[in-house]
Design an enzyme around this catalytic site. Structure first.
Site, PDB file in Angstrom:
ATOM      1  N   GLU A   1       0.840  -1.209   0.000  1.00 31.50           N
ATOM      2  CA  GLU A   1       0.000   0.000   0.000  1.00 31.50           C
ATOM      3  C   GLU A   1       0.872   1.255   0.000  1.00 31.50           C
ATOM      4  O   GLU A   1       2.001   1.236   0.494  1.00 31.50           O
ATOM      5  CB  GLU A   1      -0.854   0.028   1.276  1.00 31.50           C
ATOM      6  CG  GLU A   1      -2.304  -0.332   1.061  1.00 31.50           C
ATOM      7  CD  GLU A   1      -3.105   0.738   0.337  1.00 31.50           C
ATOM      8  OE1 GLU A   1      -2.555   1.525  -0.444  1.00 31.50           O
ATOM      9  OE2 GLU A   1      -4.331   0.776   0.562  1.00 31.50           O
ATOM     10  N   ASP A   2       0.319   2.340  -0.516  1.00 32.16           N
ATOM     11  CA  ASP A   2       1.004   3.620  -0.416  1.00 32.16           C
ATOM     12  C   ASP A   2       0.886   4.174   1.001  1.00 32.16           C
ATOM     13  O   ASP A   2       1.859   4.593   1.607  1.00 32.16           O
ATOM     14  CB  ASP A   2       0.434   4.629  -1.432  1.00 32.16           C
ATOM     15  CG  ASP A   2      -1.091   4.724  -1.408  1.00 32.16           C
ATOM     16  OD1 ASP A   2      -1.751   3.962  -0.662  1.00 32.16           O
ATOM     17  OD2 ASP A   2      -1.637   5.559  -2.149  1.00 32.16           O
TER      18      ASP A   2
ATOM     19  N   ASP B   1      -4.434   4.920   6.301  1.00 30.65           N
ATOM     20  CA  ASP B   1      -5.011   6.097   6.956  1.00 30.65           C
ATOM     21  C   ASP B   1      -5.940   5.610   8.068  1.00 30.65           C
ATOM     22  O   ASP B   1      -5.503   5.394   9.187  1.00 30.65           O
ATOM     23  CB  ASP B   1      -5.719   6.910   5.869  1.00 30.65           C
ATOM     24  CG  ASP B   1      -6.246   8.247   6.329  1.00 30.65           C
ATOM     25  OD1 ASP B   1      -5.565   8.913   7.112  1.00 30.65           O
ATOM     26  OD2 ASP B   1      -7.344   8.639   5.895  1.00 30.65           O
TER      27      ASP B   1
ATOM     28  N   PHE C   1      -3.026  15.516   5.029  1.00 33.28           N
ATOM     29  CA  PHE C   1      -3.085  14.979   3.675  1.00 33.28           C
ATOM     30  C   PHE C   1      -1.763  15.158   2.934  1.00 33.28           C
ATOM     31  O   PHE C   1      -1.146  16.221   3.001  1.00 33.28           O
ATOM     32  CB  PHE C   1      -4.226  15.643   2.903  1.00 33.28           C
ATOM     33  CG  PHE C   1      -4.655  14.863   1.703  1.00 33.28           C
ATOM     34  CD1 PHE C   1      -5.434  13.726   1.839  1.00 33.28           C
ATOM     35  CD2 PHE C   1      -4.245  15.251   0.435  1.00 33.28           C
ATOM     36  CE1 PHE C   1      -5.812  12.996   0.727  1.00 33.28           C
ATOM     37  CE2 PHE C   1      -4.619  14.521  -0.679  1.00 33.28           C
ATOM     38  CZ  PHE C   1      -5.404  13.392  -0.543  1.00 33.28           C
TER      39      PHE C   1
ATOM     40  N   ARG D   1       0.198  12.486  -8.607  1.00 27.33           N
ATOM     41  CA  ARG D   1       0.811  11.153  -8.464  1.00 27.33           C
ATOM     42  C   ARG D   1       2.214  11.093  -9.035  1.00 27.33           C
ATOM     43  O   ARG D   1       3.039  10.295  -8.609  1.00 27.33           O
ATOM     44  CB  ARG D   1      -0.035  10.094  -9.190  1.00 27.33           C
ATOM     45  CG  ARG D   1      -1.411   9.874  -8.593  1.00 27.33           C
ATOM     46  CD  ARG D   1      -2.034   8.626  -9.220  1.00 27.33           C
ATOM     47  NE  ARG D   1      -3.466   8.542  -8.991  1.00 27.33           N
ATOM     48  CZ  ARG D   1      -4.037   8.052  -7.891  1.00 27.33           C
ATOM     49  NH1 ARG D   1      -3.285   7.610  -6.907  1.00 27.33           N
ATOM     50  NH2 ARG D   1      -5.345   8.001  -7.783  1.00 27.33           N
TER      51      ARG D   1
END
Ligand code: IMP
Ligand code: MG
Length: 175
Positions: free
Chosen positions: A100-101, A104, A153, A166
């Site tokens: 995963e990036d 959260d 964020f 991205r």
């Protein structure tokens, strides 16, 4: 500073710092998965850049595939998993690493872990470039973690704000 749509982002983690940490994660994975090919499952879209760089640092045989889920609209979590694509591979008896990036709330990863567990792999590990501990509501164990970050964020290095950002080679944080 970068402007993406209506929001300003400031430099947060440099490309060289990311590279160095990812090399360490690759070395750990190479050590832990020397006993047979693991399947790396990249979670699209955000993990594409991390997965790509991570695979190049792994020195043992691996397979690579992708899965897609989405829980974000703009910069707000929608609270439910929206879409799913992929996972045509037989995972029974295999060692799987979910890549995963960012984790959260942990909702996406919880969903993914349940989905993968149903495929009866021998072992499931989680690799995530980033984790926001203060946002986490589901208990997720991350085996290979790049960085713990504050609950703000971020964009870049695969991660987007409303579809954009991205392609930035480093990480930026909302100003
Ligand atoms: P979770 O389900 O709440 O853990 O959210 C996971 C997904 O939301 C991640 O895989 C990202 O794709 C996206 N996400 C969460 N936080 C951020 C952020 O700060 N920037 C960009 N995408 C994010
Ligand atoms: Mg993601």
């Amino acid at each position: 500073m970068v402007l993406i749509k209506d929001k300003e982002f400031v430099p947060y983690i440099s490309a060289s710092t990311l590279k160095k940490r990812i090399e360490e994660l690759g070395a750990d994975i190479s050590k832990d998965f020397s006993d047979g090919p693991a399947v790396l499952i990249g979670v699209l879209n955000g993990a594409f850049m991390f997965l790509s760089d991570l695979t190049k640092t792994i020195k043992v045989p691996i397979e690579v595939t992708f899965i897609r889920v989405a829980s974000y609209i703009g910069s707000e979590s929608s609270g439910e998993i929206k879409h799913l694509m992929g996972l045509d591979l037989d995972l029974e008896g295999k060692s799987v690493i979910l890549v995963e990036d960012i984790i959260d709330t942990g909702l996406s990863m919880k969903f993914l872990l349940e989905l993968i567990r149903d495929k009866k792999p021998k072992k499931i590990a989680v690799a995530s470039l980033l984790l926001k501990p203060d946002a986490l509501v589901h208990d997720i164990k991350v085996d290979y973690l790049g960085f713990e970050i504050s609950n703000r964020f971020v964009v870049g290095y695969g991660m987007d704000y409303d579809g954009l950002g991205r392609n930035l080679p480093a990480l930026y944080q909302l100003k």
